[in-house]
Design a protein around this motif. Structure first.
Motif, PDB file in Angstrom:
ATOM      1  N   GLY A  34       0.836  -1.194   0.000  1.00  0.00           N
ATOM      2  CA  GLY A  34       0.000   0.000   0.000  1.00  0.00           C
ATOM      3  C   GLY A  34       0.868   1.240   0.000  1.00  0.00           C
ATOM      4  N   LEU A  35       0.502   2.197  -0.827  1.00  0.00           N
ATOM      5  CA  LEU A  35       1.202   3.483  -0.869  1.00  0.00           C
ATOM      6  C   LEU A  35       0.155   4.545  -0.572  1.00  0.00           C
ATOM      7  CD1 LEU A  35       3.884   4.891  -1.468  1.00  0.00           C
ATOM      8  CD2 LEU A  35       3.214   4.996  -3.854  1.00  0.00           C
ATOM      9  N   MET A  36       0.272   5.132   0.616  1.00  0.00           N
ATOM     10  CA  MET A  36      -0.779   6.036   1.076  1.00  0.00           C
ATOM     11  C   MET A  36      -0.220   7.382   1.494  1.00  0.00           C
ATOM     12  SD  MET A  36      -3.140   3.395   3.081  1.00  0.00           S
ATOM     13  CE  MET A  36      -3.569   1.864   2.298  1.00  0.00           C
ATOM     14  N   MET A  37      -1.086   8.363   1.449  1.00  0.00           N
ATOM     15  CA  MET A  37      -0.756   9.740   1.787  1.00  0.00           C
ATOM     16  C   MET A  37      -1.037   9.953   3.277  1.00  0.00           C
ATOM     17  SD  MET A  37      -2.291  13.054  -0.204  1.00  0.00           S
ATOM     18  CE  MET A  37      -2.780  11.991  -1.532  1.00  0.00           C
ATOM     19  N   VAL A  38      -0.145   9.459   4.132  1.00  0.00           N
ATOM     20  CA  VAL A  38      -0.359   9.541   5.576  1.00  0.00           C
ATOM     21  C   VAL A  38       0.055  10.910   6.108  1.00  0.00           C
ATOM     22  CG1 VAL A  38       0.257   8.537   7.816  1.00  0.00           C
ATOM     23  CG2 VAL A  38      -0.117   7.050   5.837  1.00  0.00           C
ATOM     24  N   HIS A  39       1.118  11.461   5.569  1.00  0.00           N
ATOM     25  CA  HIS A  39       1.601  12.776   5.995  1.00  0.00           C
ATOM     26  C   HIS A  39       1.370  13.822   4.906  1.00  0.00           C
ATOM     27  CE1 HIS A  39       3.904  10.260   8.808  1.00  0.00           C
ATOM     28  NE2 HIS A  39       3.865  11.319   9.598  1.00  0.00           N
ATOM     29  N   GLU A  40       1.294  15.069   5.324  1.00  0.00           N
ATOM     30  CA  GLU A  40       1.157  16.187   4.393  1.00  0.00           C
ATOM     31  C   GLU A  40       2.478  16.455   3.684  1.00  0.00           C
ATOM     32  OE1 GLU A  40      -0.076  19.544   6.696  1.00  0.00           O
ATOM     33  OE2 GLU A  40      -2.116  18.792   6.930  1.00  0.00           O
ATOM     34  N   ARG A  41       2.367  17.135   2.572  1.00  0.00           N
ATOM     35  CA  ARG A  41       3.540  17.578   1.830  1.00  0.00           C
ATOM     36  C   ARG A  41       4.256  18.660   2.631  1.00  0.00           C
ATOM     37  NH1 ARG A  41       3.676  18.390  -4.314  1.00  0.00           N
ATOM     38  NH2 ARG A  41       1.887  17.073  -4.009  1.00  0.00           N
ATOM     39  N   GLU A  42       5.567  18.644   2.596  1.00  0.00           N
ATOM     40  CA  GLU A  42       6.380  19.645   3.288  1.00  0.00           C
ATOM     41  C   GLU A  42       7.538  19.995   2.371  1.00  0.00           C
ATOM     42  OE1 GLU A  42       7.896  22.296   5.688  1.00  0.00           O
ATOM     43  OE2 GLU A  42       6.144  21.227   6.433  1.00  0.00           O
ATOM     44  N   ASP A  43       7.796  21.286   2.207  1.00  0.00           N
ATOM     45  CA  ASP A  43       8.856  21.705   1.291  1.00  0.00           C
ATOM     46  C   ASP A  43      10.260  21.502   1.854  1.00  0.00           C
ATOM     47  OD1 ASP A  43       7.057  22.441  -0.674  1.00  0.00           O
ATOM     48  OD2 ASP A  43       6.854  24.466   0.102  1.00  0.00           O
TER      49      ASP A  43
ATOM     50  N   GLN B  38      -7.596  13.027   8.197  1.00  0.00           N
ATOM     51  CA  GLN B  38      -8.823  12.815   7.435  1.00  0.00           C
ATOM     52  C   GLN B  38      -8.633  11.958   6.191  1.00  0.00           C
ATOM     53  OE1 GLN B  38     -11.915  13.629   8.405  1.00  0.00           O
ATOM     54  NE2 GLN B  38     -10.900  14.210  10.290  1.00  0.00           N
ATOM     55  N   GLY B  39      -7.473  11.929   5.622  1.00  0.00           N
ATOM     56  CA  GLY B  39      -7.293  11.180   4.381  1.00  0.00           C
ATOM     57  C   GLY B  39      -6.462   9.929   4.562  1.00  0.00           C
ATOM     58  N   GLY B  40      -5.190  10.127   4.792  1.00  0.00           N
ATOM     59  CA  GLY B  40      -4.254   9.011   4.824  1.00  0.00           C
ATOM     60  C   GLY B  40      -4.466   8.034   5.953  1.00  0.00           C
ATOM     61  N   ILE B  41      -4.691   8.541   7.149  1.00  0.00           N
ATOM     62  CA  ILE B  41      -4.875   7.653   8.298  1.00  0.00           C
ATOM     63  C   ILE B  41      -6.141   6.813   8.123  1.00  0.00           C
ATOM     64  CG2 ILE B  41      -5.380   7.594  10.785  1.00  0.00           C
ATOM     65  CD1 ILE B  41      -2.463   8.111  10.189  1.00  0.00           C
ATOM     66  N   GLN B  42      -7.197   7.415   7.591  1.00  0.00           N
ATOM     67  CA  GLN B  42      -8.430   6.656   7.373  1.00  0.00           C
ATOM     68  C   GLN B  42      -8.216   5.529   6.353  1.00  0.00           C
ATOM     69  OE1 GLN B  42     -11.356   9.593   6.363  1.00  0.00           O
ATOM     70  NE2 GLN B  42     -11.761  10.102   8.506  1.00  0.00           N
ATOM     71  N   ALA B  43      -7.504   5.815   5.283  1.00  0.00           N
ATOM     72  CA  ALA B  43      -7.226   4.782   4.274  1.00  0.00           C
ATOM     73  C   ALA B  43      -6.350   3.673   4.855  1.00  0.00           C
ATOM     74  CB  ALA B  43      -6.552   5.404   3.059  1.00  0.00           C
ATOM     75  N   LEU B  44      -5.362   4.054   5.638  1.00  0.00           N
ATOM     76  CA  LEU B  44      -4.481   3.085   6.285  1.00  0.00           C
ATOM     77  C   LEU B  44      -5.270   2.180   7.227  1.00  0.00           C
ATOM     78  CD1 LEU B  44      -1.644   2.048   7.163  1.00  0.00           C
ATOM     79  CD2 LEU B  44      -1.627   3.933   8.798  1.00  0.00           C
ATOM     80  N   GLU B  45      -6.081   2.776   8.078  1.00  0.00           N
ATOM     81  CA  GLU B  45      -6.893   2.003   9.019  1.00  0.00           C
ATOM     82  C   GLU B  45      -7.888   1.103   8.291  1.00  0.00           C
ATOM     83  OE1 GLU B  45      -6.697   1.550  12.276  1.00  0.00           O
ATOM     84  OE2 GLU B  45      -4.945   2.849  12.382  1.00  0.00           O
ATOM     85  N   CYS B  46      -8.444   1.582   7.209  1.00  0.00           N
ATOM     86  CA  CYS B  46      -9.396   0.793   6.424  1.00  0.00           C
ATOM     87  C   CYS B  46      -8.712  -0.446   5.845  1.00  0.00           C
ATOM     88  CB  CYS B  46      -9.991   1.643   5.316  1.00  0.00           C
ATOM     89  SG  CYS B  46     -11.219   0.779   4.330  1.00  0.00           S
TER      90      CYS B  46
ATOM     91  N   TYR C 250       2.310  -4.360   3.700  1.00  0.00           N
ATOM     92  CA  TYR C 250       3.490  -3.513   3.800  1.00  0.00           C
ATOM     93  C   TYR C 250       3.075  -2.167   3.230  1.00  0.00           C
ATOM     94  CZ  TYR C 250       8.290  -1.963   3.766  1.00  0.00           C
ATOM     95  OH  TYR C 250       9.442  -1.273   4.016  1.00  0.00           O
ATOM     96  N   ILE C 251       2.936  -1.189   4.110  1.00  0.00           N
ATOM     97  CA  ILE C 251       2.372   0.099   3.719  1.00  0.00           C
ATOM     98  C   ILE C 251       3.431   1.184   3.820  1.00  0.00           C
ATOM     99  CG2 ILE C 251       0.575   1.790   4.243  1.00  0.00           C
ATOM    100  CD1 ILE C 251      -1.005  -0.634   5.439  1.00  0.00           C
ATOM    101  N   LEU C 252       3.543   1.947   2.764  1.00  0.00           N
ATOM    102  CA  LEU C 252       4.502   3.047   2.705  1.00  0.00           C
ATOM    103  C   LEU C 252       3.763   4.372   2.604  1.00  0.00           C
ATOM    104  CD1 LEU C 252       6.898   1.387   0.125  1.00  0.00           C
ATOM    105  CD2 LEU C 252       7.288   1.626   2.566  1.00  0.00           C
ATOM    106  N   ASP C 253       4.416   5.417   3.032  1.00  0.00           N
ATOM    107  CA  ASP C 253       3.857   6.767   3.036  1.00  0.00           C
ATOM    108  C   ASP C 253       4.491   7.558   1.898  1.00  0.00           C
ATOM    109  OD1 ASP C 253       2.861   9.258   3.673  1.00  0.00           O
ATOM    110  OD2 ASP C 253       3.764   9.334   5.667  1.00  0.00           O
ATOM    111  N   ASP C 254       3.664   8.148   1.027  1.00  0.00           N
ATOM    112  CA  ASP C 254       4.228   8.950  -0.064  1.00  0.00           C
ATOM    113  C   ASP C 254       4.320  10.433   0.278  1.00  0.00           C
ATOM    114  OD1 ASP C 254       1.664   9.968  -0.379  1.00  0.00           O
ATOM    115  OD2 ASP C 254       1.390   9.179  -2.396  1.00  0.00           O
TER     116      ASP C 254
END
Length: 85
Positions: free
Chosen positions: A9-18, A28-36, A59-63
């Protein structure tokens, strides 16, 4: 999560940071998908007749909401360099 068959799984758990690779957690997005995904895999593994003798793992990774970082994570997963059983 260990299993006979491991789903990636490749999920958006964290926000983008420059200035950093990843920013704050996105509840609201990434954590819910991960838990699901984890809940569904647990549910499937508890069913006695669904996949008898086989367990699913994950095996889940954060993009981090970055295309280039997500691609790098996905390639490492496919090559097997980021996953060890």
């Amino acid at each position: 999560m260990q299993g006979d068959i491991v789903l990636g799984g490749l999920m958006m758990v964290h926000e983008r940071e420059d200035k950093l690779i990843c920013g704050k957690i996105m509840p609201q997005g990434g954590i819910q998908a991960l838990e699901c995904m984890l809940y569904t895999i647990d549910w499937i593994n508890k069913q006695k007749d669904f996949l008898p003798g086989i367990t699913l793992g994950a095996y889940i990774l954060d993009d981090c909401d970055k295309d280039t970082y997500g691609l790098e994570q996905a390639v490492d997963f496919i090559k097997g360099t980021s996953y060890s059983h």
